[in-house]
Motif scaffolding. Structure first.
Motif, short mmCIF file in Angstrom:
data_model
loop_
_atom_site.label_atom_id
_atom_site.label_comp_id
_atom_site.label_asym_id
_atom_site.label_seq_id
_atom_site.Cartn_x
_atom_site.Cartn_y
_atom_site.Cartn_z
N UNK A 248 15.77 -8.91 5.48
CA UNK A 248 15.99 -10.25 5.55
C UNK A 248 14.59 -10.98 5.58
N UNK A 249 13.71 -10.56 6.32
CA UNK A 249 12.58 -10.83 6.49
C UNK A 249 11.60 -10.88 5.30
N UNK A 250 10.62 -12.03 4.96
CA UNK A 250 10.04 -11.97 3.79
C UNK A 250 8.73 -11.18 4.04
N UNK A 251 8.36 -10.49 3.26
CA UNK A 251 7.26 -9.73 3.15
C UNK A 251 5.85 -10.61 2.97
N UNK A 252 4.96 -10.57 3.79
CA UNK A 252 3.80 -11.46 3.53
C UNK A 252 2.47 -10.42 3.71
N UNK A 253 1.84 -10.25 2.66
CA UNK A 253 0.72 -9.20 2.69
C UNK A 253 -0.63 -10.00 2.68
N UNK A 254 -0.81 -10.10 3.89
CA UNK A 254 -2.38 -10.52 4.34
C UNK A 254 -3.08 -9.54 5.33
N UNK A 255 -2.64 -8.34 5.05
CA UNK A 255 -3.33 -7.51 5.69
C UNK A 255 -4.57 -6.85 4.91
N UNK A 256 -5.82 -6.75 5.68
CA UNK A 256 -6.87 -6.15 4.77
C UNK A 256 -7.50 -5.23 5.72
N UNK A 257 -7.89 -4.11 4.76
CA UNK A 257 -8.38 -2.91 5.15
C UNK A 257 -10.02 -3.00 4.99
N UNK A 258 -10.48 -2.67 5.95
CA UNK A 258 -12.23 -2.58 5.96
C UNK A 258 -12.63 -1.34 6.33
N UNK A 259 -13.60 -0.85 5.49
CA UNK A 259 -14.14 0.60 5.86
C UNK A 259 -15.68 0.51 5.76
N UNK A 260 -16.21 1.24 6.37
CA UNK A 260 -17.79 1.60 6.49
C UNK A 260 -18.30 2.95 6.04
N UNK A 261 -18.97 2.82 5.15
CA UNK A 261 -19.33 4.10 4.18
C UNK A 261 -20.12 4.70 5.39
N UNK A 262 -20.11 6.15 5.27
CA UNK A 262 -20.88 6.92 6.34
C UNK A 262 -22.55 6.71 6.10
N UNK A 263 -22.88 6.53 4.95
CA UNK A 263 -24.32 6.29 4.82
C UNK A 263 -24.91 5.29 5.50
N UNK A 264 -24.01 4.19 5.53
CA UNK A 264 -24.41 2.74 6.13
C UNK A 264 -24.28 2.95 7.60
N UNK A 265 -23.23 3.82 7.90
CA UNK A 265 -23.26 3.84 9.55
C UNK A 265 -24.50 4.58 10.03
N UNK A 266 -24.90 5.46 9.23
CA UNK A 266 -26.09 6.54 9.78
C UNK A 266 -27.32 5.32 9.84
N UNK A 267 -27.27 4.52 8.90
CA UNK A 267 -28.65 3.51 8.83
C UNK A 267 -28.39 2.53 10.08
#
Length: 148
Positions: free
Chosen positions: A126-145
């Motif tokens: 009965x609960x309406x689904x609201x998709x405002x979840x965002x997923x973020x990721x950091x690439x390994x090369x950017x993390x090393x830098x």
């Protein structure tokens, strides 16, 4: 003779200590919209790390020196910082400080009536689904830098 000199030295040191009076700042804090005094406003001298609150008439007294910063805060009002000036200490008996109300706008609230059955599998449909979840990721090369 040495005892007399010691007594005289103690007398002068204590006299100098008593004459050094700390400067005190006095003020009245009022509401800027209707000029009513504000009770229990928090006042903190950031330089000396001491504080006080206003009385029922909005009045306060706090130890402060020239160029000390007073932080004034009150629930529902915008906090401000006030610098103590030489004029405030020497010329004015009391300063009148205005605090402005902090207006917060709330977003629209929608209340829906759900007929819950007590069974999670049925009620969740009965609960309406609201998709405002965002997923973020950091690439390994950017993390090393970023680490270097």
């Amino acid at each position: 003779m040495k005892n007399y000199l010691l007594i005289i030295a103690i007398f002068f040191v204590s006299a100098i200590g008593l004459t050094q009076e700390t400067d005190r700042v006095m003020g009245v804090i009022i509401n800027s919209s209707d000029n009513t005094p504000l009770e229990s406003v928090n006042i903190v001298n950031l330089n000396q790390v001491i504080g006080t609150t206003t009385n029922s008439k909005g009045e306060f007294t706090i130890a402060a020196k020239v160029n000390d910063t007073l932080h004034l805060s009150y629930l529902g009002f915008k906090s401000i910082k006030v610098r103590v000036t030489n004029d405030w200490l020497k010329l004015f008996e009391s300063a009148e400080i205005e605090l402005t109300e902090l207006a917060l706008a709330l977003e629209e609230v929608v209340v829906n009536q759900l007929r819950l059955t007590g069974y999670l599998e049925v009620d969740i449909k009965q609960v309406p689904i609201i998709n405002n979840n965002y997923r973020y990721s950091i690439s390994v090369s950017a993390a090393i830098i970023l680490q270097h």
